[in-house]
Write an enzyme that holds these catalytic residues in place. Structure first.
Site, PDB file in Angstrom:
ATOM      1  N   ASP A  45      20.907  38.594   7.244  1.00 54.66           N
ATOM      2  CA  ASP A  45      21.649  37.926   8.282  1.00 54.66           C
ATOM      3  C   ASP A  45      22.782  36.885   7.691  1.00 54.66           C
ATOM      4  OD1 ASP A  45      19.966  35.932   7.393  1.00 54.66           O
ATOM      5  OD2 ASP A  45      19.076  35.489   9.394  1.00 54.66           O
ATOM      6  N   SER A  46      22.692  36.841   6.286  1.00 56.48           N
ATOM      7  CA  SER A  46      23.931  36.096   5.717  1.00 56.48           C
ATOM      8  C   SER A  46      25.233  36.801   5.884  1.00 56.48           C
ATOM      9  CB  SER A  46      23.724  36.679   3.887  1.00 56.48           C
ATOM     10  OG  SER A  46      23.491  37.933   3.631  1.00 56.48           O
ATOM     11  N   ASP A  84      17.195  42.540   8.071  1.00 59.54           N
ATOM     12  CA  ASP A  84      16.965  41.136   8.737  1.00 59.54           C
ATOM     13  C   ASP A  84      16.654  41.021  10.065  1.00 59.54           C
ATOM     14  OD1 ASP A  84      16.425  39.319   6.626  1.00 59.54           O
ATOM     15  OD2 ASP A  84      18.405  38.627   6.321  1.00 59.54           O
ATOM     16  N   LYS A 112      12.759  42.250   7.810  1.00 62.26           N
ATOM     17  CA  LYS A 112      12.743  40.886   7.248  1.00 62.26           C
ATOM     18  C   LYS A 112      12.631  39.916   8.012  1.00 62.26           C
ATOM     19  CE  LYS A 112      15.310  39.054   3.918  1.00 62.26           C
ATOM     20  NZ  LYS A 112      15.605  37.657   4.626  1.00 62.26           N
ATOM     21  N   GLU A 114      11.701  35.267   8.403  1.00 66.60           N
ATOM     22  CA  GLU A 114      11.509  34.273   7.842  1.00 66.60           C
ATOM     23  C   GLU A 114      10.408  33.363   8.384  1.00 66.60           C
ATOM     24  OE1 GLU A 114      15.160  32.168   7.660  1.00 66.60           O
ATOM     25  OE2 GLU A 114      16.442  33.829   6.948  1.00 66.60           O
ATOM     26  N   GLU A 181      12.941  32.199  -1.745  1.00 66.93           N
ATOM     27  CA  GLU A 181      14.377  31.623  -2.049  1.00 66.93           C
ATOM     28  C   GLU A 181      14.299  30.423  -2.389  1.00 66.93           C
ATOM     29  OE1 GLU A 181      16.939  32.890   1.087  1.00 66.93           O
ATOM     30  OE2 GLU A 181      18.744  31.581   0.341  1.00 66.93           O
TER      31      GLU A 181
END
Ligand code: KIV
Length: 264
Positions: A45-46, A84, A112, A114, A181
């Site tokens: 999602d960057s 993501d 993925k 978070e 991270e």
């Protein structure tokens, strides 16, 4: 290169072979990265920052990730692809189950998410329904406003112990991969050694089972702030294919990241 699966990644950890991972958002780069031996492609999602120009990842939608996952799959038919799950697309179990469908149907092999403890039932439910999960701990960018900025996480003994416990709990719930991270190298080493599943680092030192970078950082084309943990391989090699080959070979050799890209 053998087709990458969760079983192959697991074996790489057991055999001490480092795993290289890169973000990819389109077919052309996905093909090039796969040809250079990058084992995992992440539709991060960057993309909200590096493609869409936002100041954080929060505006990204499931439709955005699905669109780019389809493009990456079209360029790299055999690649192991992680999609993501964007901000608030996994707030409830029902929402999560709806959110993963377009991502898996677009060609993802894994999703993925978070976060820590609150995700345990979600990870179990996804895994039971055939959706492999990658966890993400440390500086989780969707929580940037809670953290008060993009800051190194897990610096106190208490926070470090909590992160080790959460990593073990994610694995216990069914996660088959974990991204760490921006955490101190010593903490990344503790977690990597404690877990049976492969651990991929970004800003977590060279002690993890593999590394991931945002492709724009590796190519030195991110606008604005360049994170300490990234390295501009294009500046060093002058050609995109060589830049990617150099990244893969430094990850495999454990020479990237160096001390200058890591946190104490
Ligand atoms: O969104 C992303 O690209 C990521 C990586 C930085 C791990 O989550």
């Amino acid at each position: 290169m053998a087709k990458i699966t969760t079983a192959v990644l697991q074996k790489m950890k057991q055999q001490g072979e480092k795993i290289s991972m890169l973000t990819a958002y389109d077919a052309s780069f996905a093909k090039l990265f796969a040809e250079q031996g990058v084992e995992i492609l992440l539709i991060g999602d960057s993309l909200g920052m590096v493609l869409q120009g936002h100041s954080d990842t929060l505006p990204v939608t499931i439709a955005d990730i699905a669109y780019h996952t389809r493009a990456v799959r079209a360029g790299a038919s055999d690649a192991f692809i992680i999609a993501d799950m964007p901000f608030m697309s996994y707030g409830t179990l029902e929402q999560t189950l709806q959110s993963v469908v377009p991502l898996m149907q677009a060609g993802a092999n894994m999703v993925k998410l978070e976060g820590g403890d609150f995700l345990l039932p979600t990870i179990q439910a996804l895994t039971e329904r055939g959706v492999p999960v990658c966890g993400h701990l440390g500086l989780t960018p969707q929580s940037v406003h809670v953290f008060g900025g993009y800051k190194v996480q897990g610096k106190t003994a208490e926070k470090a112990d909590a992160m080790v416990r959460q990593a073990l709990a994610l694995q216990e719930a069914g996660a088959q991969l974990l991204v760490l991270e921006c955490i101190p190298t010593a903490l990344a080493e503790r977690i990597t050694q404690a877990l049976a599943i492969p651990v991929i680092g970004i800003g977590a030192g060279n002690v993890t089972d593999g590394q991931v970078l945002v492709m724009h950082d590796l190519l030195g084309i991110s606008s604005g702030y360049i994170p300490k943990f990234s390295k501009n391989y294009l500046a060093q090699t002058g050609e995109i294919r060589s830049a990617i080959a150099s990244y893969v070979s430094e990850v495999k050799a454990g020479t990237f990241p160096g001390q200058e890209h890591s946190f104490n």
